[in-house]
Design a protein around this motif. Structure first.
Motif, PDB file in Angstrom:
ATOM      1  N   HIS A 178       1.497   2.609  -5.654  1.00  0.00           N
ATOM      2  CA  HIS A 178       2.945   2.438  -5.841  1.00  0.00           C
ATOM      3  C   HIS A 178       3.570   3.717  -6.398  1.00  0.00           C
ATOM      4  O   HIS A 178       4.680   4.085  -6.022  1.00  0.00           O
ATOM      5  CB  HIS A 178       3.227   1.263  -6.793  1.00  0.00           C
ATOM      6  CG  HIS A 178       2.985  -0.072  -6.155  1.00  0.00           C
ATOM      7  ND1 HIS A 178       2.925  -1.242  -6.865  1.00  0.00           N
ATOM      8  CD2 HIS A 178       2.781  -0.404  -4.855  1.00  0.00           C
ATOM      9  CE1 HIS A 178       2.704  -2.252  -6.032  1.00  0.00           C
ATOM     10  NE2 HIS A 178       2.608  -1.762  -4.815  1.00  0.00           N
ATOM     11  N   GLN A 228       4.047   5.986  -3.608  1.00  0.00           N
ATOM     12  CA  GLN A 228       5.173   5.571  -2.760  1.00  0.00           C
ATOM     13  C   GLN A 228       6.504   6.012  -3.371  1.00  0.00           C
ATOM     14  O   GLN A 228       7.446   6.343  -2.645  1.00  0.00           O
ATOM     15  CB  GLN A 228       5.132   4.057  -2.546  1.00  0.00           C
ATOM     16  CG  GLN A 228       3.996   3.657  -1.609  1.00  0.00           C
ATOM     17  CD  GLN A 228       3.618   2.199  -1.715  1.00  0.00           C
ATOM     18  OE1 GLN A 228       4.426   1.351  -2.058  1.00  0.00           O
ATOM     19  NE2 GLN A 228       2.369   1.887  -1.439  1.00  0.00           N
ATOM     20  N   HIS A 271      -1.834   0.170   2.674  1.00  0.00           N
ATOM     21  CA  HIS A 271      -1.403  -0.506   1.447  1.00  0.00           C
ATOM     22  C   HIS A 271      -0.773  -1.870   1.758  1.00  0.00           C
ATOM     23  O   HIS A 271      -1.045  -2.857   1.076  1.00  0.00           O
ATOM     24  CB  HIS A 271      -0.402   0.381   0.700  1.00  0.00           C
ATOM     25  CG  HIS A 271       0.209  -0.289  -0.487  1.00  0.00           C
ATOM     26  ND1 HIS A 271      -0.424  -0.357  -1.704  1.00  0.00           N
ATOM     27  CD2 HIS A 271       1.385  -0.975  -0.626  1.00  0.00           C
ATOM     28  CE1 HIS A 271       0.344  -1.032  -2.548  1.00  0.00           C
ATOM     29  NE2 HIS A 271       1.434  -1.416  -1.919  1.00  0.00           N
ATOM     30  N   GLU A 316      -2.049  -5.761   0.591  1.00  0.00           N
ATOM     31  CA  GLU A 316      -1.234  -6.827  -0.015  1.00  0.00           C
ATOM     32  C   GLU A 316      -1.178  -8.051   0.885  1.00  0.00           C
ATOM     33  O   GLU A 316      -1.417  -9.180   0.431  1.00  0.00           O
ATOM     34  CB  GLU A 316       0.168  -6.285  -0.299  1.00  0.00           C
ATOM     35  CG  GLU A 316       0.143  -5.212  -1.394  1.00  0.00           C
ATOM     36  CD  GLU A 316       1.493  -4.625  -1.731  1.00  0.00           C
ATOM     37  OE1 GLU A 316       1.615  -3.992  -2.791  1.00  0.00           O
ATOM     38  OE2 GLU A 316       2.443  -4.767  -0.919  1.00  0.00           O
ATOM     39  N   GLU A 334       7.119  -5.691  -7.271  1.00  0.00           N
ATOM     40  CA  GLU A 334       5.649  -5.752  -7.270  1.00  0.00           C
ATOM     41  C   GLU A 334       5.069  -5.306  -8.613  1.00  0.00           C
ATOM     42  O   GLU A 334       4.128  -5.917  -9.127  1.00  0.00           O
ATOM     43  CB  GLU A 334       5.086  -4.916  -6.116  1.00  0.00           C
ATOM     44  CG  GLU A 334       5.374  -5.583  -4.772  1.00  0.00           C
ATOM     45  CD  GLU A 334       4.777  -4.881  -3.576  1.00  0.00           C
ATOM     46  OE1 GLU A 334       4.699  -5.515  -2.507  1.00  0.00           O
ATOM     47  OE2 GLU A 334       4.411  -3.699  -3.682  1.00  0.00           O
TER      48      GLU A 334
HETATM   49 FE   LIG Z   1       2.924  -2.606  -2.843  1.00  0.00          FE
END
Ligand SMILES: [Fe+2]
Ligand SMILES: [Fe+2]
Length: 186
Positions: free
Chosen positions: A29, A32, A67, A71, A148
Motif C-alpha cells: 500500500h 501504491q 496485489h 486481496e 484498507e
Molecule cells: Fe490493497
C-alpha cells in the motif's frame, strides 16, 4: 516478483516480509501511494519523463495486478469466513471489490495510454483526457488505501489466526514465484 526493469522510484519489498503477509500488504500500500504521487507528477510535468512513466506502467501491469489478486483471492475470502457480523465488514469488502474492478479497468487504460505517450515522447498534460484519468486513478486509489489500511487490515490483525496467516503467506509467495518455508501457525 522480479522485474526486468531497473526501478529508480518504486522500491521492491523484501521477500522475507512475505512471512508477515499483512505487513507485506501494508508495504505494498505504501508503494501504491508512491505510484499515486508519480502519476500526479507525470500528469503535470512540462516534458515527459519516459523512465518514470515506464516504471509506473510496469508497476500497474504487474505488481498492482498481483496485489489485487492477493486481496480478492485470499485476504477478502479469509475475512469473510472469519469475521463476525458485528464487524460489519461484508459491505466494506463488497465496496472495495467493486473498486478493484473499476480501477483495474482504469489501470489498464493508463498502461495503454502511458505506453503510447512514452513511445511518442509526449507529455500527458497535452492529452487532457489521459491526464484526468491519471489524476482520477490517484485520487480513487488514495481513498481505497485509506479504507484498507484503517479498517480492513486492523480487523484482519484481530480476526485471522496463525494458520490463516500462514496460508495467506504461502499463496502470496506462490503468486510471486518465491520459494520459502513459511511456519505453520496455530
Ligand atoms: Fe490493497
Ligand atoms: Fe484493494
Amino acid at each position: 516478483m522480479k522485474t526486468a526493469l531497473t526501478r529508480r522510484y518504486i522500491e521492491a519489498i523484501p521477500d522475507t516480509l512475505l512471512q508477515e503477509p499483512l505487513n507485506f500488504i501494508f508495504a505494498d500500500h505504501y508503494r501504491q501511494r508512491v505510484v499515486c504521487t508519480l502519476l500526479e507528477e507525470l500528469a503535470d510535468a512540462e516534458a515527459l519523463d519516459a523512465g518514470k512513466a515506464e516504471e509506473v506502467v510496469d508497476f500497474l501491469a504487474n505488481d498492482m495486478a498481483r496485489h489485487v489478486r492477493d486481496e480478492e483471492e485470499d485476504l477478502f475470502p479469509l475475512l469473510r469466513r472469519r469475521c463476525a457480523s458485528e464487524d460489519e465488514i461484508e459491505a466494506i469488502l463488497d465496496q472495495l471489490a467493486g473498486e478493484h474492478t473499476a480501477d483495474e479497468r482504469l489501470g489498464r487504460d493508463l498502461v495503454v495510454a502511458l505506453g503510447a505517450l512514452s513511445a511518442a515522447g509526449t507529455a500527458p498534460r497535452i492529452r487532457p483526457k489521459v491526464r484526468q484519468k491519471m489524476l482520477d486513478f490517484a485520487r480513487r486509489q488514495r481513498r481505497h488505501l485509506m479504507v484498507e489500511n484503517n479498517i480492513v487490515l486492523p480487523i484482519a490483525r484481530t480476526r485471522l489466526g496463525g494458520a490463516d496467516l500462514a496460508r495467506l503467506a504461502r499463496r502470496m509467495a506462490v503468486r510471486r514465484g518465491v520459494v520459502m518455508a513459511v511456519a505453520e501457525g496455530g
